[in-house]
Design a protein around this motif. Structure first.
Motif, PDB file in Angstrom:
ATOM      1  N   GLY A 113      89.170  67.101   6.240  1.00  0.00           N
ATOM      2  CA  GLY A 113      88.080  66.212   5.495  1.00  0.00           C
ATOM      3  C   GLY A 113      86.802  66.115   6.089  1.00  0.00           C
ATOM      4  N   PHE A 114      86.715  66.836   7.168  1.00  0.00           N
ATOM      5  CA  PHE A 114      85.406  66.671   7.914  1.00  0.00           C
ATOM      6  C   PHE A 114      84.598  68.043   7.577  1.00  0.00           C
ATOM      7  N   LEU A 115      83.272  67.933   7.621  1.00  0.00           N
ATOM      8  CA  LEU A 115      82.147  68.991   7.860  1.00  0.00           C
ATOM      9  C   LEU A 115      82.126  69.532   9.069  1.00  0.00           C
ATOM     10  N   SER A 116      82.152  70.974   9.377  1.00  0.00           N
ATOM     11  CA  SER A 116      82.134  71.419  10.636  1.00  0.00           C
ATOM     12  C   SER A 116      80.838  72.340  10.614  1.00  0.00           C
ATOM     13  N   MET A 117      80.343  72.735  11.647  1.00  0.00           N
ATOM     14  CA  MET A 117      79.230  73.648  11.758  1.00  0.00           C
ATOM     15  C   MET A 117      79.642  74.819  11.078  1.00  0.00           C
ATOM     16  N   GLU A 118      80.861  75.226  11.025  1.00  0.00           N
ATOM     17  CA  GLU A 118      81.309  76.526  10.261  1.00  0.00           C
ATOM     18  C   GLU A 118      81.021  76.466   8.760  1.00  0.00           C
ATOM     19  N   SER A 119      81.082  75.251   8.323  1.00  0.00           N
ATOM     20  CA  SER A 119      80.859  75.165   6.750  1.00  0.00           C
ATOM     21  C   SER A 119      79.460  75.417   6.582  1.00  0.00           C
ATOM     22  N   PHE A 120      78.441  74.616   7.438  1.00  0.00           N
ATOM     23  CA  PHE A 120      77.190  74.959   7.379  1.00  0.00           C
ATOM     24  C   PHE A 120      76.722  76.274   7.510  1.00  0.00           C
ATOM     25  N   LYS A 145      79.549  52.318   5.046  1.00  0.00           N
ATOM     26  CA  LYS A 145      80.909  51.700   5.426  1.00  0.00           C
ATOM     27  C   LYS A 145      81.407  51.339   4.051  1.00  0.00           C
ATOM     28  N   ASP A 146      80.781  50.753   3.140  1.00  0.00           N
ATOM     29  CA  ASP A 146      80.841  50.077   2.134  1.00  0.00           C
ATOM     30  C   ASP A 146      81.736  50.933   1.134  1.00  0.00           C
ATOM     31  N   SER A 147      81.940  52.097   1.150  1.00  0.00           N
ATOM     32  CA  SER A 147      82.556  52.946   0.122  1.00  0.00           C
ATOM     33  C   SER A 147      84.044  52.817  -0.033  1.00  0.00           C
ATOM     34  N   SER A 148      84.641  53.403  -0.797  1.00  0.00           N
ATOM     35  CA  SER A 148      85.904  53.157  -1.133  1.00  0.00           C
ATOM     36  C   SER A 148      87.084  53.787  -0.158  1.00  0.00           C
ATOM     37  N   LEU A 149      86.419  54.960   0.874  1.00  0.00           N
ATOM     38  CA  LEU A 149      87.456  55.429   1.673  1.00  0.00           C
ATOM     39  C   LEU A 149      87.757  54.455   2.964  1.00  0.00           C
ATOM     40  N   PRO A 150      88.765  55.140   3.573  1.00  0.00           N
ATOM     41  CA  PRO A 150      89.248  54.003   4.758  1.00  0.00           C
ATOM     42  C   PRO A 150      88.272  54.099   5.841  1.00  0.00           C
ATOM     43  N   ALA A 151      88.136  53.237   6.700  1.00  0.00           N
ATOM     44  CA  ALA A 151      86.915  53.003   7.414  1.00  0.00           C
ATOM     45  C   ALA A 151      87.167  53.887   8.748  1.00  0.00           C
ATOM     46  N   LYS A 152      88.389  54.100   9.152  1.00  0.00           N
ATOM     47  CA  LYS A 152      88.402  54.902  10.206  1.00  0.00           C
ATOM     48  C   LYS A 152      87.870  56.491  10.128  1.00  0.00           C
ATOM     49  N   TYR A 153      88.186  56.740   8.905  1.00  0.00           N
ATOM     50  CA  TYR A 153      87.763  58.005   8.265  1.00  0.00           C
ATOM     51  C   TYR A 153      86.262  58.156   8.212  1.00  0.00           C
ATOM     52  N   ILE A 154      85.682  57.021   7.735  1.00  0.00           N
ATOM     53  CA  ILE A 154      84.109  57.035   7.692  1.00  0.00           C
ATOM     54  C   ILE A 154      83.438  57.161   9.099  1.00  0.00           C
ATOM     55  N   THR A 155      83.737  56.652   9.994  1.00  0.00           N
ATOM     56  CA  THR A 155      83.346  56.524  11.346  1.00  0.00           C
ATOM     57  C   THR A 155      83.644  57.848  11.782  1.00  0.00           C
ATOM     58  N   MET A 174      99.218  64.957   3.153  1.00  0.00           N
ATOM     59  CA  MET A 174      98.815  64.658   1.649  1.00  0.00           C
ATOM     60  C   MET A 174      97.886  63.402   1.390  1.00  0.00           C
ATOM     61  N   ALA A 175      98.013  62.479   2.179  1.00  0.00           N
ATOM     62  CA  ALA A 175      96.978  61.482   1.998  1.00  0.00           C
ATOM     63  C   ALA A 175      95.538  62.033   2.754  1.00  0.00           C
ATOM     64  N   ALA A 176      95.416  62.675   3.396  1.00  0.00           N
ATOM     65  CA  ALA A 176      94.387  63.315   4.090  1.00  0.00           C
ATOM     66  C   ALA A 176      93.841  63.863   3.231  1.00  0.00           C
ATOM     67  N   ALA A 177      94.713  64.895   2.479  1.00  0.00           N
ATOM     68  CA  ALA A 177      93.942  65.788   1.392  1.00  0.00           C
ATOM     69  C   ALA A 177      93.423  64.829   0.334  1.00  0.00           C
ATOM     70  N   SER A 178      94.052  63.911  -0.290  1.00  0.00           N
ATOM     71  CA  SER A 178      93.461  63.082  -1.226  1.00  0.00           C
ATOM     72  C   SER A 178      92.388  62.351  -0.651  1.00  0.00           C
ATOM     73  N   VAL A 179      92.059  61.944   0.767  1.00  0.00           N
ATOM     74  CA  VAL A 179      90.681  61.407   1.170  1.00  0.00           C
ATOM     75  C   VAL A 179      89.756  62.272   1.133  1.00  0.00           C
ATOM     76  N   ALA A 180      90.162  63.519   1.525  1.00  0.00           N
ATOM     77  CA  ALA A 180      89.095  64.688   1.628  1.00  0.00           C
ATOM     78  C   ALA A 180      88.567  64.952   0.422  1.00  0.00           C
ATOM     79  N   SER A 181      89.451  64.868  -0.515  1.00  0.00           N
ATOM     80  CA  SER A 181      89.026  65.316  -2.004  1.00  0.00           C
ATOM     81  C   SER A 181      88.103  64.234  -2.678  1.00  0.00           C
ATOM     82  N   GLN A 182      88.657  63.112  -2.184  1.00  0.00           N
ATOM     83  CA  GLN A 182      87.726  61.958  -2.819  1.00  0.00           C
ATOM     84  C   GLN A 182      86.216  61.942  -2.139  1.00  0.00           C
ATOM     85  N   ALA A 183      86.321  62.149  -0.862  1.00  0.00           N
ATOM     86  CA  ALA A 183      84.975  62.177  -0.111  1.00  0.00           C
ATOM     87  C   ALA A 183      84.279  63.253  -0.702  1.00  0.00           C
TER      88      ALA A 183
END
Lengths: 421, 518
Positions: free
Chosen positions: A283-290, A225-235, A1-10
């Motif tokens: 919450g990641f973009l994959s080749m499939e989505s492209f 890096k400075d957006s409001s999302l967690p740093a690990k997710y961004i990397t 659920m936390a991942a879901a909210s991060v994904a939707s935020q992203a």
């Protein structure tokens, strides 16, 4: 659920970026010798030197002309906060002169906090505009006229263009006219007297090259890096994305997109779709989505319509094709029916239907725009007697018959046989 | 959160509360869409309250499932809609597909289920709006706040596109201040092409996204024409497309089976009747309309309609329906005449249906009544339209054309070729026009011929027309105007030289044959 909210935020962040033209083209600010810098230099110099100027921005749709103008305006408003006022007109809405003068007067009133009366006549408006131009010139305030769809202003008598450019000729006025058009010959459309008052500056916008597009895609999708999302997710997100970018398949996707349409708006549509197809659990973009986004964008509507037809409608199309092959220059529903009956008598298929049912199928084909009438509706003729023509090629019809799983074999034979008859 | 089971024939205006997609007939499109929109907001408010009490992740999944439940066979499109519409800002969206493929229904249901609830949905039903001005009025009235509805009605509806865009921008700016999304839906965009100045209006509607520049406004277009119908010469910003294909046989079966009180009986009926009808047309609304009377016929041998059929019953019903199916395949719609309705109420069910079936098979009787003089007039119009005027002397001479055989020659190849080309020309050009005098001349000719050979059997029919030629001629102009009004004969442009009216017959050979069997 936390991942879901991060994904939707992203996803929300990315979508907002893609829909904001200012962000999309902000990379242009830094690079030298682009149209943005040229335009900015032009307008800034005419403001500081208190002279009049005119320029045309030409290029296909979706190449960023309006975005560049907006960026220049934003920058200039920051540098010279009180020295400019902007009037925007659009050729689609304001090509009529009365409309245009009313709109100019309304925007001038809005800018200078005057009250605008809707009942003012066109002469009053024109007088007001000329007065305002003089006043602004005396106060060293430049008025920027932005004319979108410039080629639509050049239809008819071009009174607005003439009066604007003429007013700029007087010593006291300070105005810059920026025209945007997707017709590359927009300046050829001007009348002689208008063209002589127009400085022949043109900035040409071209669709981007592959490198530019790659840079644009990276700029849009890589998150800072400075957006409001967690740093690990961004990397993680950024590393996955760079892996995808270096993949050969991705280059193939970009190439096939660019083969059809290399403008920025097409790329933006593709990226928007990709971001919408983001996998919401990780919450990641994959080749499939492209890949999914690409296939959704590259549909062939006529082939899709052909797959949706019933067997009777396919019979009618094949009959029409046979008539065309027999070199009948024009045919109508009654001749199609005659061909249909002869086929049914020859092959004794189970698909023999009455004339009213066939006419309903004929009307369905007309609705789908796979066939159309060959004449303009002048004579008061019944639909059965008006000449019709096919709007699909024989190759498309052949392909659709092959792809259709429920198509009876006799139909395929009828279609092929005419080649060898 | 299960949807209630509702009766089958729901129209789209009640789709907001129902989950049944069966037969959204085209006639229901003109129903007021404002009722659906007003249902949206209280329903959204009620659902929003429910959601606050539950966990977020679970709820997302269940709303998606509810949506997929309500839209059979539309899984990919529903997911696309949810993903492309959901958080504003969004690029504009175009839904396209054939007729009766569920585009509007899917869109309106998806708008109920997307996650940040839309603040307002303005729906422009372009098929029922007559002009651009009506479109502007409809949109502005839906977007203006409800409290000032009386004030806005006193304001003038904008005529010109520039005023409309300015008014629209003002209305939307006041709505978007809270940061919620506003959705503008344009349904049936293809009809705008046939309006006066339609191409400019289409260009305007498709570019509203750029003209308005409001990030909280999402534009959605629904069209049954493919996107290449909207490409103009100067290009336009393309929206994102979602394609709605037609339903397959299995999906149609699922749709029709929904909510039926006796599913086993209906499924055995569909396994017999659906595939043949599917070869003719794939549209769900037409199939539904054709299957309904057939199902009534199918259930006739059974005592009650709640019976669950086994193999023997199925075979019996199949044999019963077989003949009716063949007839139904050749009809577009059946209007039940009074005779057939009476026969249905007959207790001797089988015999009466057989008799009626026999009638319909031979198709030699007219389903309506025409007076004898009207029939003669119609036939003379048919003959006048189909034969060129030069042949009149040969066909209608005083001996009734009986001495034609004297002049028969062996036709040569050239004359046969000419006859073929004449026949083809006849097929292409259609029925010709004739002046009133020619019609009356032919009418007089054939009534005089027929009177010579009248039997006593027909005398009763002719009594009401009086005796002799004068009786038939007296009301011929009245009959002519009746036939024109019922579109059997149409009036075409009058001849430029003489200025007299010319007429054209609209009936085909089958109807002429039916009329001629007195």
């Amino acid at each position: 659920m936390a991942a879901a909210s991060v994904a939707s935020q992203a996803q929300a962040v990315l979508r907002a970026r893609l829909c904001d033209p200012g962000f999309v083209h902000s990379a242009l600010r830094s690079s030298p010798d682009t149209n943005y810098s040229k335009l900015k230099y032009l307008v800034a110099s005419s403001i500081s030197e208190a002279c009049n100027n005119s320029v045309l921005l030409l290029g296909p749709r979706g190449c960023g002309k309006a975005a560049v103008v907006d960026m220049v305006l934003e920058d200039l408003k920051k540098e010279h906060p009180d020295a400019i006022s902007v009037i925007r007109l659009n050729g689609m809405l304001h090509s009529d002169d009365n409309c245009a003068t009313k709109e100019i007067a309304r925007q001038l009133c809005l800018e200078h906090q005057l009250s605008f009366s809707k009942m003012a006549s066109s002469d009053d408006n024109t007088e007001f505009i000329i007065d305002m131009l003089r006043e602004c010139g005396l106060a060293h305030k430049t008025i920027l006229f932005i004319l979108e769809e410039f080629d639509l202003f050049a239809q008819g008598k071009q009174r607005l263009l003439y009066s604007l450019l003429d007013a700029m000729q007087s010593l006291t006025s300070q105005a810059v006219v920026i025209g945007l058009s997707c017709r590359l010959d927009a300046d050829q459309l001007l009348e002689k007297r208008v063209r002589s008052r127009f400085s022949h500056r043109k900035l040409l916008f071209v669709p981007s090259s592959l490198d530019d597009i790659k840079r644009l895609v990276e700029h849009l999708l890589i998150m800072a890096k400075d957006s409001s999302l967690p740093a690990k997710y961004i990397t993680d997100y950024n590393s996955r994305l760079t892996n995808i970018f270096s993949d050969k398949k991705f280059k193939g996707i970009l190439n096939s997109l660019m083969d059809a349409d290399a403008t920025t708006s097409n790329i933006l549509r593709f990226l928007f779709r990709t971001v919408s197809y983001m996998d919401m659990e990780s919450g990641f973009l994959s080749m499939e989505s492209f890949l999914n986004a690409l296939s959704a964008m590259q549909r062939q509507p006529k082939m899709d319509s052909l797959q949706d037809l019933s067997i009777l409608e396919l019979y009618i199309l094949v009959c029409m094709h046979r008539l065309e092959d027999k070199e009948q220059s024009s045919y109508n529903f009654t001749s199609i029916m005659k061909e249909y009956r002869s086929i049914q008598d020859a092959y004794k298929t189970s698909d023999k239907y009455a004339s009213t049912v066939c006419f309903r199928a004929f009307e369905h084909l007309l609705d789908r725009e796979l066939i159309s009438f060959g004449d303009i509706r002048g004579r008061n003729q019944a639909l059965e007697y008006r000449p019709v023509k096919l709007l699909i090629s024989s190759r498309e019809l052949a392909q659709s018959l092959k792809l259709n799983t429920t198509c009876p074999a006799v139909l395929q034979k009828l279609f092929d046989r005419e080649r060898y008859m | 959160m299960s949807q209630p089971v509702t009766p089958r024939r729901t129209t789209r205006s009640s789709a907001g509360s129902a989950s049944d997609p069966a037969s959204s007939t085209p006639q229901s499109k003109s129903r007021p869409k404002s009722t659906l929109r007003r249902q949206l907001i209280p329903a959204a408010a009620a659902a929003a309250k429910e959601e606050e009490e539950e966990e977020e992740g679970e709820n997302d999944q269940s709303t998606v499932n509810v949506l997929l439940e309500a839209l059979p066979g539309r899984r990919a499109q529903a997911l696309d809609l949810l993903r492309l519409l959901a958080p504003a800002p969004a690029l504009p969206l175009l839904l396209y597909g054939g007729a009766a493929t569920g585009k509007t229904r899917a869109l309106l249901l998806a708008l109920r289920h997307i996650h940040p609830r839309p603040h307002r949905v303005a729906y422009a039903a372009l098929r029922s709006l007559p002009s651009p001005r009506a479109l502007f009025a409809s949109l502005l009235s839906q977007l203006s706040p409800p409290s000032s509805s009386s004030a806005s009605s006193r304001q003038r509806v904008p005529d010109k596109p520039s005023d409309f865009v300015a008014a629209l921008r003002d209305a939307l700016a006041s709505l978007c201040t809270q940061g919620d999304a506003v959705y503008l839906v344009f349904d049936n965009l293809e009809v705008v092409r046939s309006w006066d100045k339609g191409t400019q209006l289409i260009a305007l509607i498709l570019r509203l996204h750029d003209l308005l520049r409001l990030p909280q406004v999402v534009l959605v277009y629904v069209s049954s024409a493919t996107p290449d119908a909207y490409y103009s010469m100067t290009g336009s910003i393309e929206p994102n497309h979602i394609y709605f294909p037609d339903y397959t046989v299995d999906e149609v079966r699922d749709i029709l089976m929904r909510g039926h009180p006796n599913p086993k009986l209906y499924s055995s009926f569909l396994s017999v009747a659906l595939k043949p009808l599917f070869r003719v047309t794939r549209r769900v609304d037409e199939l539904g309309a054709a299957l309904e009377p057939l199902f009534r016929r199918y259930c006739e041998p059974l005592g009650d309609s709640k019976v669950v059929p086994d193999e023997s019953i199925k075979r019996r019903l199949f044999e019963h329906i077989q003949s009716h199916l063949a007839v139904a395949l050749n009809e577009t719609f059946s209007v039940p005449t009074r005779a057939s309705v009476d026969q249905c109420n007959d207790t001797g069910g089988k015999a009466s249906t057989k008799r009626q079936f026999g009638n319909r098979d031979s198709l030699t009787e007219l389903e309506f009544h025409m007076s004898v003089s009207a029939k003669y007039l119609l036939l003379s119009a048919f003959l006048a339209s189909r034969n060129p005027a030069t042949l009149d002397a040969a066909l209608f001479d005083s001996t009734g054309g009986s001495d034609n055989h004297k002049r028969k020659r062996k036709s040569s190849q050239a004359s046969m070729n000419m006859k073929d080309t004449m026949v083809e020309e006849m097929l292409m050009k259609g029925p010709g026009t004739f002046p009133l005098e020619r019609l009356l001349a032919i009418f007089q000719c054939i009534t005089s011929v027929s009177e010579d050979s009248l039997d006593d059997v027909e005398s009763s029919a002719n009594m009401m027309n009086g005796s002799g030629m004068t009786g038939l001629m007296s009301d011929v102009l009245l009959q002519l105007s009746t036939l024109c009004n019922s579109n059997f004969i149409s009036k075409s442009r009058s001849c430029p030289l003489e200025g007299s009216a010319r007429y054209r017959s609209n009936i085909d050979e089958d109807l002429a044959l039916k009329v001629s069997t007195l």
